[in-house]
Design a protein around this motif. Structure first.
Motif, PDB file in Angstrom:
ATOM      1  N   ASN A 261     -30.772 -51.454  38.247  1.00  0.00           N
ATOM      2  CA  ASN A 261     -31.322 -50.006  38.086  1.00  0.00           C
ATOM      3  C   ASN A 261     -31.124 -49.250  39.349  1.00  0.00           C
ATOM      4  O   ASN A 261     -30.783 -47.823  39.322  1.00  0.00           O
ATOM      5  N   ARG A 264     -27.379 -48.115  39.204  1.00  0.00           N
ATOM      6  CA  ARG A 264     -27.641 -46.975  38.276  1.00  0.00           C
ATOM      7  C   ARG A 264     -27.704 -45.481  38.867  1.00  0.00           C
ATOM      8  O   ARG A 264     -27.471 -44.521  38.441  1.00  0.00           O
ATOM      9  N   GLN A 265     -28.839 -45.497  39.474  1.00  0.00           N
ATOM     10  CA  GLN A 265     -29.520 -44.483  40.065  1.00  0.00           C
ATOM     11  C   GLN A 265     -28.515 -43.635  41.063  1.00  0.00           C
ATOM     12  O   GLN A 265     -28.265 -42.636  41.138  1.00  0.00           O
ATOM     13  N   LYS A 268     -25.602 -42.058  39.395  1.00  0.00           N
ATOM     14  CA  LYS A 268     -25.814 -40.738  38.881  1.00  0.00           C
ATOM     15  C   LYS A 268     -26.222 -39.810  40.010  1.00  0.00           C
ATOM     16  O   LYS A 268     -25.775 -38.486  39.933  1.00  0.00           O
ATOM     17  N   LYS A 269     -26.740 -40.133  41.176  1.00  0.00           N
ATOM     18  CA  LYS A 269     -27.165 -39.009  42.110  1.00  0.00           C
ATOM     19  C   LYS A 269     -26.244 -39.092  43.301  1.00  0.00           C
ATOM     20  O   LYS A 269     -26.284 -38.067  44.191  1.00  0.00           O
TER      21      LYS A 269
END
Length: 312
Positions: A261, A264-265, A268-269
């Motif tokens: 997780n 994955r954050q 994206k960020k």
């Protein structure tokens, strides 16, 4: 003409370097960037003890596989170590003839050209196989033994060894002793009981212990494991600040598992999110995105003027 000749020579040089790097035999010649140079186990304790100027590190989950470089392969370790100082997290299993090999799964199906259980093949049979990368492409690389990995990694990287259930701790410790690799190895454990067993078998070895709350710290304390021989794996979500403070007050560095997780954050960020994890208390990032995490940590280290006599 001179410019064209220079470009041609540069091209040939690049080809030669790349060809050497993807060599599937002797890994001694594989390039390494900044090495983690630890001569004694006391050096390891010192380097991995928390203080305000601690050197944040990337840990390669399953060795840091990427396109062309499969998981748990020496060539993959070397590729990542050519980019930045690294901790190499790798997995240890047992062959049919009791050889210790690096393999995550209990079967060969996903990551090799073979089929069936690792434990049903002899080392000679395993060495005939080729490793497969995450894109399902067959590579020229072979399944390494723990012996081979430790022999290559001394004076270059730190290993965290995820020892699978069928593997006796005694067998792993014997290989570490044989290779005189005590200063390069941390044993991963998942309970205070396992940590205590490893400490009783080899009191000089460093241990990574699972610490999710203050009660876990109390259970480890009951095993009489010195703080300077512990790393704390705090899980795959950021730890409570109180827990981080207690660990840091004891000089214990925190490993945050960003695989999953948190990776994955960051995808994206933006990769700088990894630096935020460090700012909020993580010391080592166990990640599936070591290049991106490494970029963030490199900025963090340079911005704060962090250095270590053990990283060169």
């Amino acid at each position: 003409m001179k410019i064209r000749l220079y470009c041609f020579v540069l091209f040939l040089t690049c080809v030669a370097v790349c060809s050497c790097f993807r060599h599937s035999g002797d890994t001694d010649g594989l390039p390494v960037g900044k090495r983690i140079q630890l001569a004694t186990v006391e050096d390891l304790y010192q380097f991995l003890t928390y203080d305000d100027n601690r050197y944040p590190l990337v840990s390669l989950h399953r060795g840091g596989p990427t396109s062309g470089y499969p998981e748990n392969a020496l060539e993959t370790f070397a590729y990542n170590a050519s980019l930045q100082p690294v901790i190499v997290e790798c997995d240890v299993r047992l062959s049919k003839d009791s050889a210790l090999v690096l393999m995550h799964d209990n079967t060969l199906n996903r990551t090799t050209t073979g089929r069936g259980s690792v434990s049903e093949r002899t080392l000679a049979e395993l060495k005939k196989l080729r490793l497969v990368d995450n894109d399902k492409k067959i590579t020229p690389y072979k399944i390494p033994t723990l012996d081979e990995a430790l022999a290559w990694g001394k004076g270059k990287v730190i290993f965290t060894l995820d020892i699978k259930n069928e593997v006796p701790y005694e067998s792993v410790i014997n290989v570490i002793r044989k290779q005189r690799a005590e200063s390069s190895v941390v044993i991963i454990t998942y309970s205070a009981g396992q940590a205590g067993k490893v400490h009783n078998l080899a009191g000089d070895l460093m241990i990574s212990a699972s610490v999710k709350n203050l009660a876990d710290i109390a259970r480890l304390n009951e095993k009489d494991i010195p703080d300077n021989k512990l790393l704390a794996f705090v899980g795959t979500r950021e730890a409570d600040p109180q827990l981080t403070k207690v660990l840091h007050d004891h000089g214990i560095m925190c490993i945050l598992g960003t695989q999953g997780n948190l990776d994955r954050q960051a995808a994206k960020k933006g990769f700088q999110l990894y630096a935020s994890f460090i700012e909020r208390g993580a010391d080592i990032l166990s990640t599936n995105r070591p290049i991106e995490a490494g970029r963030a940590l490199n900025f963090y280290i340079k911005k704060r003027g962090i250095s270590s006599k053990f990283v060169q």
